[in-house]
Write an enzyme that holds these catalytic residues in place. Structure first.
Site, mmCIF file in Angstrom:
data_model
loop_
_atom_site.group_PDB
_atom_site.id
_atom_site.type_symbol
_atom_site.label_atom_id
_atom_site.label_comp_id
_atom_site.label_asym_id
_atom_site.label_seq_id
_atom_site.Cartn_x
_atom_site.Cartn_y
_atom_site.Cartn_z
ATOM 1 N N CYS A 1 0.834 -1.204 0.000
ATOM 2 C CA CYS A 1 0.000 0.000 0.000
ATOM 3 C C CYS A 1 0.874 1.263 0.000
ATOM 4 O O CYS A 1 1.538 1.552 -0.991
ATOM 5 C CB CYS A 1 -0.956 -0.049 1.186
ATOM 6 N N HIS B 1 -8.365 -4.357 -1.669
ATOM 7 C CA HIS B 1 -7.149 -3.633 -1.300
ATOM 8 C C HIS B 1 -6.697 -4.037 0.107
ATOM 9 O O HIS B 1 -7.503 -4.110 1.025
ATOM 10 C CB HIS B 1 -7.420 -2.121 -1.336
ATOM 11 N N ASP C 1 -10.386 -3.091 -6.003
ATOM 12 C CA ASP C 1 -9.453 -2.170 -5.362
ATOM 13 C C ASP C 1 -9.794 -0.752 -5.797
ATOM 14 O O ASP C 1 -9.643 -0.404 -6.968
ATOM 15 C CB ASP C 1 -8.010 -2.528 -5.734
#
Length: 246
Positions: A133, A211, A179
């Site tokens: 991330c 995600h 996502d």
């Protein structure tokens, strides 16, 4: 941008069970999680650049231990100077307000100091970068000679097109089918950029996950667990080829 800004999904997920085997020590004043392979060698190393939950998150520590078990010396610094985001952040928390204090100007001096220590004092000859991330942006920014030798990122965020165009080493990406940050459009844009470059690259897509799945998925759900495990296997295979074999 080839991935969007941080959003609510960057702070949510499941806590995983397990006991960390590594140790936390300081590099200068930077709190850092270290995990060693069985032979204690530091020549082949991995620098983990975490998501916003930070280096004390048990999920990521367990992943660091897995990389160590695969034969890598793992270094995972606190990128946030003690200001990591709690898992399933408190009500009213603004991730974009938080981000104002964790831009490249604040983050890169930490990474620079850690890489310098790894290269000069810890005996690391080749270093692979793992970015989850938030950390995916910095894997791209540091994937250059003398910094990171190979890169892997799962569900990256904040990556700008020019940052991806600027990568100079092998890059592997693990993507989730659902996502809101690394969207289908952003993934396709990333593919187009990488396909114009001479570097090796790989993008794997995983179904049934969102995600954050490579770190924060619900392990009680078999398809999520499988995707997380396969994303990790993807990373190890990439580094075995582009870190260990070089």
């Amino acid at each position: 941008m080839t991935s969007n800004n941080l959003s609510r999904c960057c702070t949510l997920g499941s806590l995983h069970d397990g006991e960390a085997k590594g140790e936390i020590e300081n590099i200068d004043t930077i709190s850092t999680y270290f995990a060693y392979p069985a032979d204690r060698s530091t020549e082949n190393a991995i620098l983990i650049l975490t998501d916003v939950i930070g280096h004390r998150f048990i999920n990521t520590q367990l992943i660091a231990d897995q990389f160590a078990a695969a034969g890598y010396f793992v270094v995972m610094p606190d990128l946030f100077s003690g200001d990591a985001v709690p898992l399933n952040r408190p009500e009213g928390f603004s991730i974009m307000d938080w981000l104002k204090n964790h831009l490249p100007a604040q983050t890169e001096p930490i990474i620079d100091a850690v890489l310098k220590e790894m290269r000069e004092n810890l005996g690391c000859k080749r270093i692979g970068g793992v970015g989850y991330c938030f950390g995916g942006k910095y894997v791209c920014r540091y994937l250059k000679p003398g910094k990171l030798d190979a890169g892997y990122t799962a569900h990256p965020s904040l990556v700008e097109a020019d940052e991806l165009r600027g990568v100079e080493g092998p890059l592997s990406i693990a993507a989730a089918v659902r996502d809101f940050v690394f969207t289908t459009a952003k993934r396709h844009e990333s593919e187009e950029i990488l396909d114009k470059k001479e570097i090796p690259y790989q993008i794997n897509m995983f179904s049934d996950v969102e995600h954050g799945f490579a770190v924060r998925c619900d392990l009680s759900k078999p398809r999520q667990k499988y995707a997380k495990e396969q994303a990790f296997t993807q990373a190890v295979s990439w580094f075995d080829e582009y870190v260990k074999k070089q």
